[in-house]
Design a protein around this motif. Structure first.
Motif, PDB file in Angstrom:
ATOM      1  N   ARG A  26       0.861  -1.229   0.012  1.00 25.23           N
ATOM      2  CA  ARG A  26       0.192   0.111   0.135  1.00 25.23           C
ATOM      3  C   ARG A  26       1.014   1.244  -0.069  1.00 25.23           C
ATOM      4  O   ARG A  26       1.820   1.345   0.776  1.00 25.23           O
ATOM      5  N   TYR A  27       0.480   2.259  -1.131  1.00 26.68           N
ATOM      6  CA  TYR A  27       1.399   3.414  -1.190  1.00 26.68           C
ATOM      7  C   TYR A  27       0.530   4.658  -0.974  1.00 26.68           C
ATOM      8  O   TYR A  27      -0.647   4.763  -1.391  1.00 26.68           O
ATOM      9  N   PRO A  28       0.883   5.449  -0.121  1.00 26.49           N
ATOM     10  CA  PRO A  28       0.282   6.876   0.268  1.00 26.49           C
ATOM     11  C   PRO A  28       0.480   7.750  -1.059  1.00 26.49           C
ATOM     12  O   PRO A  28       1.665   7.547  -1.771  1.00 26.49           O
ATOM     13  N   THR A  29      -0.507   8.455  -1.476  1.00 22.02           N
ATOM     14  CA  THR A  29      -0.397   9.172  -2.636  1.00 22.02           C
ATOM     15  C   THR A  29      -0.305  10.557  -2.544  1.00 22.02           C
ATOM     16  O   THR A  29      -0.254  11.044  -1.285  1.00 22.02           O
ATOM     17  N   HIS A  30       0.215  11.178  -3.451  1.00 22.52           N
ATOM     18  CA  HIS A  30       0.515  12.695  -3.500  1.00 22.52           C
ATOM     19  C   HIS A  30      -0.855  13.558  -3.669  1.00 22.52           C
ATOM     20  O   HIS A  30      -1.596  13.049  -4.642  1.00 22.52           O
ATOM     21  N   ASP A  31      -1.159  14.541  -2.732  1.00 18.25           N
ATOM     22  CA  ASP A  31      -2.323  15.445  -2.508  1.00 18.25           C
ATOM     23  C   ASP A  31      -1.874  16.627  -3.424  1.00 18.25           C
ATOM     24  O   ASP A  31      -0.764  16.722  -4.027  1.00 18.25           O
TER      25      ASP A  31
END
Length: 444
Positions: A15-20
């Motif tokens: 799972r990867y956090p995304t760029h806002d």
């Protein structure tokens, strides 16, 4: 949050956090600053970075190949070959770019006149999952050697590869911001990409992917008056003439069609065979059908199954394969269809998976007619005695023509298509110069 999955099992990988939006704005600003500084760096230093990248690719080939296999499913041997090709591309560009980017003296009425190749700025790249390192490295080597910065929006399916490539350039000594990867959820990609293309800090755009994605990027770039290079789909003809070495052609046909589980824009897809050797070719092709890895996603497999089923319903003969494999993962047994005719799905659409469509031609003229009966125009392979095959191949519309060899990309040769396969070129001098301001200089 992006969740990557193993195509061989369907299991979650990471799972990867995304760029806002704020993070994306910061990254664009960082690449714009890096582009200004990199443009002033000498060519020798730029190419030294590529050599360092190539060296790390070779040293880490097992690590990167394992990541490719985990995220998009190709066999490890094919993944290793992809990494090796990336390292080769780094060496080729580092060796040849001094000539490709040198000023070109032109005779004119002026005291002196020449053409120079100057950086554009930040190049925004939208890249696909099927060759997750190769597609990126062939763009990045060209852009960075020419003095630009690179901003990548990779497929969410291969987010681990995207971040590994960013780290690769950093580890090789790239200045901060020179190569950045954006992590964006699939449903946000169209809006984010359109906003980035419109950003005045972005100088040009390159995309490898579907017709739909290419049209969207081209529309956004056109509104912003920005250059684009598009490498889109293909329905490449593989033409077997009456005087071909049928066994050699069939072996090459199987490699081209079923390598990477058929998930390649440049693989042969329509096998146009002159009647007198068609039965022999089909038998030889069936004997060459290999075992393959899974497709990258379930929806991709479903599309190929639909194309096969519609073609069979329209009269094509399914000789082998074409059904999902029971069990975990996104496997599809390699398919060979015979007696395919224009209008069938496997003839008119791009088949991005392991389905070989055999189309029988009456003679050379009919083979040319069938080969050109497509909106695509990426590659073309023609098999026969060399002079005969070349003469036939010259009549077929494509960005590349290979005689007695399957179509493949080579860092020393330009790569790209015509028609709905896109425009512009990657690789070679032409590919590097796509990302430059080709400037005329005159001294009176």
């Amino acid at each position: 949050m992006i969740v990557t999955r193993n195509p061989a099992t369907g299991a979650e990988l990471h799972r990867y956090p995304t760029h806002d939006d704020d993070a994306i704005s910061h990254i664009v600003a960082e690449t714009a600053a890096a582009a200004r500084d990199w443009a002033a760096v000498g060519l020798d230093e730029r190419l030294a970075l590529l050599r360092a990248v190539g060296k790390l690719l070779t040293e880490r080939r097992d690590e990167y190949a394992t990541l490719i296999t985990a995220e998009m499913g190709k066999p490890v041997a094919e993944a290793l070959a992809e990494i090796d090709k990336c390292a080769w591309n780094c060496r080729v560009v580092a060796d040849l770019a001094p000539d490709w980017l040198a000023d070109r003296e032109i005779e004119s009425d002026a005291s002196r006149s020449w053409i120079s190749y100057q950086p554009l700025g930040v190049i925004f790249a939208v890249m696909p999952w099927n060759f997750p390192f190769w597609q990126v490295l062939r763009f990045a080597c060209a852009a960075l050697s020419a003095g630009n910065a690179a901003l990548l929006k990779h497929s969410p399916d291969v987010t681990g590869c995207a971040l590994a490539i960013e780290a690769l350039f950093t580890d090789a000594g790239a200045p901060a911001g020179l190569f950045r990867s954006l992590v964006v959820e699939a449903d946000r990609v169209p809006a984010v990409s359109a906003r980035i293309v419109a950003d005045p800090r972005i100088a040009a755009v390159t995309l490898t992917g579907s017709e739909r994605a290419g049209a969207a990027i081209a529309q956004a770039a056109g509104a912003a008056l920005k250059k684009t290079v598009l490498e889109l789909g293909g329905s490449d003809p593989f033409v077997v003439l009456a005087d071909a070495d049928v066994a050699a052609a069939a072996a090459a046909a199987a490699r081209s069609r079923f390598g990477n589980a058929g998930q390649s824009c440049v693989s042969a897809k329509r096998f146009i065979v002159v009647d007198t050797v068609a039965d022999e070719f089909v038998a030889a092709l069936l004997a060459e059908v290999p075992q393959i890895g899974p497709l990258a996603r379930a929806d991709l497999r479903d599309t190929v199954v639909r194309q096969i089923e519609q073609s069979v319903a329209a009269g094509a003969r399914l000789l082998t394969g074409g059904t999902p494999v029971d069990g975990p993962g996104y496997y599809l047994s390699p398919a060979v269809l015979d007696h395919v005719v224009p209008g069938m799905a496997v003839f008119t659409e791009e088949t991005f998976g392991p389905a070989a469509a055999v189309i029988r031609a009456r003679d050379d003229d009919h083979a040319v007619e069938l080969a050109n009966d497509t909106d695509f125009g990426l590659g073309c392979s023609v098999w026969g005695t060399p002079d005969h095959a070349l003469a036939v191949g010259r009549r077929i519309r494509s960005g590349a023509l290979f005689v007695n060899a399957p179509v493949a990309s080579d860092p020393r040769l330009p790569f790209g298509g015509v028609g709905r396969s896109g425009y512009g070129r990657e690789l070679s001098a032409e590919g590097v110069r796509e990302f430059t301001n080709i400037r005329t200089v005159v001294i009176a």
